[in-house]
Scaffold this motif. Sequence first.
Motif, mmCIF file in Angstrom:
data_model
loop_
_atom_site.group_PDB
_atom_site.id
_atom_site.type_symbol
_atom_site.label_atom_id
_atom_site.label_comp_id
_atom_site.label_asym_id
_atom_site.label_seq_id
_atom_site.Cartn_x
_atom_site.Cartn_y
_atom_site.Cartn_z
ATOM 1 N N PRO A 1 0.793 -1.240 0.000
ATOM 2 C CA PRO A 1 0.000 0.000 0.000
ATOM 3 C C PRO A 1 0.824 1.288 0.000
ATOM 4 N N TRP A 2 1.973 1.304 0.680
ATOM 5 C CA TRP A 2 2.742 2.539 0.811
ATOM 6 C C TRP A 2 3.279 3.037 -0.524
ATOM 7 N N LYS B 1 1.765 3.625 -3.199
ATOM 8 C CA LYS B 1 0.869 4.585 -3.852
ATOM 9 C C LYS B 1 0.539 5.795 -2.986
ATOM 10 N N GLU B 2 1.157 5.910 -1.823
ATOM 11 C CA GLU B 2 0.864 7.042 -0.948
ATOM 12 C C GLU B 2 1.293 8.350 -1.598
ATOM 13 N N GLU B 3 0.402 9.313 -1.600
ATOM 14 C CA GLU B 3 0.649 10.594 -2.264
ATOM 15 C C GLU B 3 1.825 11.336 -1.633
ATOM 16 N N TYR C 1 4.602 10.250 -0.900
ATOM 17 C CA TYR C 1 5.874 9.802 -1.471
ATOM 18 C C TYR C 1 5.959 10.067 -2.978
ATOM 19 N N ASN D 1 7.933 7.531 -7.188
ATOM 20 C CA ASN D 1 8.060 7.265 -5.764
ATOM 21 C C ASN D 1 9.393 7.779 -5.219
#
Length: 355
Positions: A178-179, A181-183, A185, A238
């Motif tokens: 999941p991390w 796709k964190e905005e 990053y 990323n």
Amino acid sequence: MVREELYNVIKSDTSVRLILRKEVDEMIEQINWTAINSNSNIVFRAEGKKGAVYIRLPHKFHSGLSVVKPDVEKEVLMAVSQLRIGPQLLLFNESTGILMTKAIEGYKLSLSLFSSKKFLKEIVHTIKRVHSNAKVNGSFYPTDEINGLVQRAQKEGVRFPDDFEELMVKLNAIYSEPWIKEEAYRVLSHNDLHYENFIFSANNSLAENSTRFRSSGIKNFGQVGVRILDWEYAAMGNLFYDLSSLTLYLLPYRKKFVLQTYFGVFRKEDYDRLLKMEVVSSIWYGVEALYKYSFTQDAWYLTFAESCFNRVRSRGLLYRIYRASGLRTMRWIIRKKISEIWNNENRIQKTNHNP
């Protein structure tokens, strides 16, 4: 043949001729042209009375890369030029990919000097300025690029390692977390922060205070600091992937130093993410090398690709040995593998002078 191609470009493109006369201030026929060794492009340096410029003629290899988009590259170059981190853009022909930039006068470092704390600190601060202050429209997804290159290379008859599917399983497992796709990053990512893509000037506080630097005998080139070259793969991507292309050849304690410098604090979860992205970037560099081999038939690319895949394989092997034999054996194996990788990379690395 290469020089003829350059002169054909100069003769056919009025903008190139005008900028050359303005920036170099000599007749084109009298310019001192120097062909620069490059793994991907044909690059020339033109020196004249007013200074020097680089002209890049793109290699046909880039037609197979969806990440190399002329409109995005132009946008990126304009952004990093304003930050005084990238080269000053003089001309970009989006239809042909021909690029002209002002030459950045400075020097490149050896890997050992590059990995020193003083220089790494300056480098990380420069990268963070890009991440914090610039955005573009294009995106870079390593998994998409890798899958696309694999298909094209296979069509060209390139043979992949027998365990390549296992390597791809590792890559897809990482990119399913999941991390990824964190905005938070998602930043403007250079995506190829190899040590030869950095230029340093001598007249800054870092250089003046470094005994190792002074002993290298580098001349004083002006107050430029750290500048970064070769932005053709840059796009929104990323953060940890970008840092992984910087830390790939660094020892573990230097990787931790990079993270601590970037975030202000060292966190184990950040280190785990960095190591995972180093797996991704190793596979990307390996696949890219095999694809380049299909164009050049240069055996160096096969050797380099194998070193990249071995880096991924060794990480799984080291972990299993650690679980079975304990920390002391693990340390011995790590030192041995690092020594092998270090020696191999120093032996096969080619100079890359893309503008």
